[in-house]
Write a protein that holds these residues in place. Sequence first.
Motif, PDB file in Angstrom:
ATOM      1  N   LEU A  74       0.830  -1.201   0.000  1.00  0.00           N
ATOM      2  CA  LEU A  74       0.000   0.000   0.000  1.00  0.00           C
ATOM      3  C   LEU A  74       0.865   1.252   0.000  1.00  0.00           C
ATOM      4  O   LEU A  74       0.568   2.233  -0.695  1.00  0.00           O
ATOM      5  CB  LEU A  74      -0.935  -0.005   1.219  1.00  0.00           C
ATOM      6  CG  LEU A  74      -1.909   1.174   1.319  1.00  0.00           C
ATOM      7  CD1 LEU A  74      -2.770   1.282   0.075  1.00  0.00           C
ATOM      8  CD2 LEU A  74      -2.770   1.040   2.574  1.00  0.00           C
ATOM      9  N   THR A  75       1.949   1.233   0.774  1.00  0.00           N
ATOM     10  CA  THR A  75       2.870   2.368   0.781  1.00  0.00           C
ATOM     11  C   THR A  75       3.426   2.613  -0.618  1.00  0.00           C
ATOM     12  O   THR A  75       3.486   3.763  -1.087  1.00  0.00           O
ATOM     13  CB  THR A  75       4.022   2.123   1.764  1.00  0.00           C
ATOM     14  OG1 THR A  75       3.494   1.920   3.080  1.00  0.00           O
ATOM     15  CG2 THR A  75       4.979   3.304   1.794  1.00  0.00           C
ATOM     16  N   ALA A  76       3.815   1.531  -1.303  1.00  0.00           N
ATOM     17  CA  ALA A  76       4.349   1.665  -2.657  1.00  0.00           C
ATOM     18  C   ALA A  76       3.308   2.239  -3.616  1.00  0.00           C
ATOM     19  O   ALA A  76       3.637   3.034  -4.506  1.00  0.00           O
ATOM     20  CB  ALA A  76       4.842   0.313  -3.152  1.00  0.00           C
ATOM     21  N   ALA A  81       1.798   7.141  -6.700  1.00  0.00           N
ATOM     22  CA  ALA A  81       0.851   8.214  -7.010  1.00  0.00           C
ATOM     23  C   ALA A  81       1.429   9.597  -6.701  1.00  0.00           C
ATOM     24  O   ALA A  81       0.743  10.599  -6.904  1.00  0.00           O
ATOM     25  CB  ALA A  81      -0.446   8.003  -6.236  1.00  0.00           C
ATOM     26  N   GLY A  82       2.668   9.645  -6.197  1.00  0.00           N
ATOM     27  CA  GLY A  82       3.314  10.928  -5.945  1.00  0.00           C
ATOM     28  C   GLY A  82       3.406  11.337  -4.491  1.00  0.00           C
ATOM     29  O   GLY A  82       3.860  12.435  -4.186  1.00  0.00           O
ATOM     30  N   PHE A  83       2.991  10.457  -3.572  1.00  0.00           N
ATOM     31  CA  PHE A  83       3.071  10.770  -2.148  1.00  0.00           C
ATOM     32  C   PHE A  83       4.484  10.505  -1.624  1.00  0.00           C
ATOM     33  O   PHE A  83       5.186   9.617  -2.109  1.00  0.00           O
ATOM     34  CB  PHE A  83       2.080   9.921  -1.355  1.00  0.00           C
ATOM     35  CG  PHE A  83       0.663  10.400  -1.424  1.00  0.00           C
ATOM     36  CD1 PHE A  83       0.055  10.976  -0.318  1.00  0.00           C
ATOM     37  CD2 PHE A  83      -0.075  10.277  -2.600  1.00  0.00           C
ATOM     38  CE1 PHE A  83      -1.260  11.422  -0.374  1.00  0.00           C
ATOM     39  CE2 PHE A  83      -1.387  10.713  -2.667  1.00  0.00           C
ATOM     40  CZ  PHE A  83      -1.987  11.287  -1.558  1.00  0.00           C
ATOM     41  N   THR A  84       4.886  11.272  -0.629  1.00  0.00           N
ATOM     42  CA  THR A  84       6.169  11.077   0.038  1.00  0.00           C
ATOM     43  C   THR A  84       5.933  10.961   1.538  1.00  0.00           C
ATOM     44  O   THR A  84       4.911  11.406   2.061  1.00  0.00           O
ATOM     45  CB  THR A  84       7.138  12.237  -0.234  1.00  0.00           C
ATOM     46  OG1 THR A  84       6.522  13.474   0.195  1.00  0.00           O
ATOM     47  CG2 THR A  84       7.474  12.336  -1.715  1.00  0.00           C
ATOM     48  N   ARG A  85       6.898  10.375   2.238  1.00  0.00           N
ATOM     49  CA  ARG A  85       6.745  10.147   3.669  1.00  0.00           C
ATOM     50  C   ARG A  85       6.945  11.442   4.453  1.00  0.00           C
ATOM     51  O   ARG A  85       7.952  12.111   4.311  1.00  0.00           O
ATOM     52  CB  ARG A  85       7.729   9.074   4.133  1.00  0.00           C
ATOM     53  CG  ARG A  85       7.553   7.758   3.378  1.00  0.00           C
ATOM     54  CD  ARG A  85       8.412   6.648   3.926  1.00  0.00           C
ATOM     55  NE  ARG A  85       8.305   5.467   3.075  1.00  0.00           N
ATOM     56  CZ  ARG A  85       8.698   4.250   3.421  1.00  0.00           C
ATOM     57  NH1 ARG A  85       9.249   4.061   4.628  1.00  0.00           N
ATOM     58  NH2 ARG A  85       8.570   3.228   2.602  1.00  0.00           N
ATOM     59  N   SER A 245       0.965  14.390  -0.355  1.00  0.00           N
ATOM     60  CA  SER A 245       1.094  14.794  -1.745  1.00  0.00           C
ATOM     61  C   SER A 245       1.031  16.316  -1.762  1.00  0.00           C
ATOM     62  O   SER A 245      -0.012  16.908  -1.480  1.00  0.00           O
ATOM     63  CB  SER A 245      -0.047  14.220  -2.595  1.00  0.00           C
ATOM     64  OG  SER A 245       0.003  14.739  -3.917  1.00  0.00           O
ATOM     65  N   ARG A 246       2.156  16.932  -2.047  1.00  0.00           N
ATOM     66  CA  ARG A 246       2.268  18.381  -1.936  1.00  0.00           C
ATOM     67  C   ARG A 246       1.782  19.084  -3.194  1.00  0.00           C
ATOM     68  O   ARG A 246       1.593  18.462  -4.239  1.00  0.00           O
ATOM     69  CB  ARG A 246       3.721  18.764  -1.660  1.00  0.00           C
ATOM     70  CG  ARG A 246       4.276  18.156  -0.384  1.00  0.00           C
ATOM     71  CD  ARG A 246       5.695  18.635  -0.105  1.00  0.00           C
ATOM     72  NE  ARG A 246       6.260  17.947   1.046  1.00  0.00           N
ATOM     73  CZ  ARG A 246       6.028  18.285   2.308  1.00  0.00           C
ATOM     74  NH1 ARG A 246       5.253  19.310   2.580  1.00  0.00           N
ATOM     75  NH2 ARG A 246       6.584  17.617   3.306  1.00  0.00           N
TER      76      ARG A 246
END
Length: 250
Positions: A74-76, A81-85, A245-246
């Motif tokens: 799920l993290t991957a 989709a462009g999200f970062t931690r 997601s910024r």
Amino acid sequence: MNTLTLSRVAENQWHAIENDLVVGRGHASRRLDGRTFLSIDTWRDAVFDRLAAAMLADQPAPRYTVVDETDRDLTANWERAGFTRERRESEFVVPTELTPVDAPSGVVITTAAEAPLRELDRAIRAEVEATVGWQTMPAEVLPWQGGTRPLDPSKYTVAVRDGRYVGLVRVATRTRRPRIGLVAVLTAERRHGIARALLTHTLSGLHHAGFEAATAEVDETNTAALALFEGLGAQRTGGSLELISRPGRA
């Protein structure tokens, strides 16, 4: 040939449909702190990607999501989709069978009243926002609503010095285990043992009420809070990742 279509079934809710079957669901929720969190439920990566693209196009940035730290797939998907931690939060189980620690001289641990509690709440939030930012607080901690949402004093235990509230613990008990939602002490009053006295007093009270343990979540960068809970015998049981997601990212 199977055709996948997306349908917006309600405000901030999407379904992915194939052969008249729902093969994926997406939901966007705006929390009381103003942040928008996304969630997607599907077992197929291609469906996830379609739902994520539709939701990101619809919801203004920044967008957030929370995943279990062990859920690599799920993290991957979210990272694709462009999200970062953004942050990691540890989950603890805290024993309640503790001997209350005496508060420092001049400090009394007691129940809360709404007016001084609101004043303390306002002061603590201002201090947090001026330093690490309220986004580092546990994800489920509700924000102060500018006076429009009454605080429930029954959920709080407070530390008082010279008639002024200087620290607090908030506990939610409408869960399987009581949840420590917030422990906070004014900056000028820290490093005197007030937080430890508040916690041990509160946990001991939960023990007498029949609860063997409570739960808590702590940001991994909050070394003082981690040391406080570990010093009380808390055991880490897991953790979660908050992803973001910024603006400028699809």
